[in-house]
Design a protein around this motif. Sequence first.
Motif, PDB file in Angstrom:
ATOM      1  N   GLN A  48      44.319 -33.337   3.706  1.00 55.00           N
ATOM      2  CA  GLN A  48      44.590 -34.053   4.059  1.00 55.00           C
ATOM      3  C   GLN A  48      45.594 -33.658   4.857  1.00 55.00           C
ATOM      4  O   GLN A  48      46.020 -34.544   5.821  1.00 55.00           O
ATOM      5  CB  GLN A  48      45.651 -35.020   3.035  1.00 55.00           C
ATOM      6  CG  GLN A  48      44.768 -35.659   1.573  1.00 55.00           C
ATOM      7  CD  GLN A  48      45.268 -36.208   0.313  1.00 55.00           C
ATOM      8  OE1 GLN A  48      47.147 -36.121   0.073  1.00 55.00           O
ATOM      9  NE2 GLN A  48      44.936 -36.763  -0.271  1.00 55.00           N
ATOM     10  N   GLU A  49      46.433 -32.848   4.856  1.00 53.16           N
ATOM     11  CA  GLU A  49      47.197 -32.094   6.274  1.00 53.16           C
ATOM     12  C   GLU A  49      46.052 -31.913   7.077  1.00 53.16           C
ATOM     13  O   GLU A  49      46.731 -31.881   8.357  1.00 53.16           O
ATOM     14  CB  GLU A  49      47.418 -30.760   5.740  1.00 53.16           C
ATOM     15  CG  GLU A  49      48.016 -30.256   6.858  1.00 53.16           C
ATOM     16  CD  GLU A  49      48.999 -31.062   7.273  1.00 53.16           C
ATOM     17  OE1 GLU A  49      50.025 -30.643   7.533  1.00 53.16           O
ATOM     18  OE2 GLU A  49      50.214 -31.428   6.117  1.00 53.16           O
ATOM     19  N   ARG A 107      47.473 -33.822  10.139  1.00 55.71           N
ATOM     20  CA  ARG A 107      47.493 -33.278  11.908  1.00 55.71           C
ATOM     21  C   ARG A 107      46.509 -33.160  13.550  1.00 55.71           C
ATOM     22  O   ARG A 107      46.913 -33.194  14.126  1.00 55.71           O
ATOM     23  CB  ARG A 107      46.952 -31.174  11.935  1.00 55.71           C
ATOM     24  CG  ARG A 107      48.199 -30.730  11.143  1.00 55.71           C
ATOM     25  CD  ARG A 107      47.702 -29.476  10.828  1.00 55.71           C
ATOM     26  NE  ARG A 107      48.455 -29.157   9.794  1.00 55.71           N
ATOM     27  CZ  ARG A 107      49.064 -27.332   9.699  1.00 55.71           C
ATOM     28  NH1 ARG A 107      47.656 -26.534  10.422  1.00 55.71           N
ATOM     29  NH2 ARG A 107      49.979 -26.802   9.167  1.00 55.71           N
ATOM     30  N   ALA A 120      45.809 -24.946   9.032  1.00 61.45           N
ATOM     31  CA  ALA A 120      45.803 -25.205   7.775  1.00 61.45           C
ATOM     32  C   ALA A 120      46.092 -25.175   5.920  1.00 61.45           C
ATOM     33  O   ALA A 120      47.054 -24.764   5.147  1.00 61.45           O
ATOM     34  CB  ALA A 120      45.802 -26.884   7.666  1.00 61.45           C
ATOM     35  N   MET A 133      48.841 -23.637   4.390  1.00 64.02           N
ATOM     36  CA  MET A 133      49.110 -23.995   3.077  1.00 64.02           C
ATOM     37  C   MET A 133      49.704 -22.253   2.113  1.00 64.02           C
ATOM     38  O   MET A 133      50.486 -22.159   1.256  1.00 64.02           O
ATOM     39  CB  MET A 133      48.057 -24.456   2.070  1.00 64.02           C
ATOM     40  CG  MET A 133      47.999 -24.393   0.649  1.00 64.02           C
ATOM     41  SD  MET A 133      46.917 -25.555   0.345  1.00 64.02           S
ATOM     42  CE  MET A 133      47.478 -27.174  -0.412  1.00 64.02           C
ATOM     43  N   ASP A 166      44.578 -30.860  -0.764  1.00 64.25           N
ATOM     44  CA  ASP A 166      45.766 -31.005  -0.305  1.00 64.25           C
ATOM     45  C   ASP A 166      45.655 -30.768   2.023  1.00 64.25           C
ATOM     46  O   ASP A 166      46.244 -31.010   2.416  1.00 64.25           O
ATOM     47  CB  ASP A 166      46.932 -30.032  -1.157  1.00 64.25           C
ATOM     48  CG  ASP A 166      47.265 -31.133  -2.057  1.00 64.25           C
ATOM     49  OD1 ASP A 166      47.826 -31.960  -2.584  1.00 64.25           O
ATOM     50  OD2 ASP A 166      47.917 -29.634  -3.078  1.00 64.25           O
TER      51      ASP A 166
END
Length: 186
Positions: A57-58, A62, A87, A91, A54
Amino acid sequence: MAMMLDESEASDAELIGRAKGGDRGAFGKLLERHYDFVYRAAYRWCGKKADAEDIAQEVCVRLGKAIRDYRGGGAFTTWLYTMTMNAARDMMRKTARETVKTEAYGVHALISGEVLAESEDPAEALWAAVRQLPDKQRDAVLLVYGEGLSHAAAAEAMAISETTVSWHIHEAKKRLKTLMRSAGEV
């Protein structure tokens, strides 16, 4: 006639320049080239495969927005590592907020079904302890020991002095020794 470089042979600087200009192929190649680095850094930071995916992917999302702002003052991987750590922290904060909400309703255990498993791998136990360190100590350890950066390169990534990185490493070692003793690992 000049030979054209294949995208696989293009340097990061060339790919970044083309990506800034809107070349999706160059941007895709840049992501492909550095995705494993981002995932590895995220995994070391959080210790969970799904969370690391995750986070990675973020970072990709970005990066698509931020690539135009990349100035090239330092190594691209340093800039990318900083983006990855931001990131991961975002999270963690989001997860903490959601956990508080879930626990408030008393259903956390039912939803997560998580049971902390005892790790038989001493290296994984050590990385789990690293994840318990304060942010700056954890980042210094991840950069120096996880990614193999020098103290100078870690200092650049963390935007602090090299001596401060060394101090964070020193403090982290003391704290890790205590954490590992209390876990019965040392």
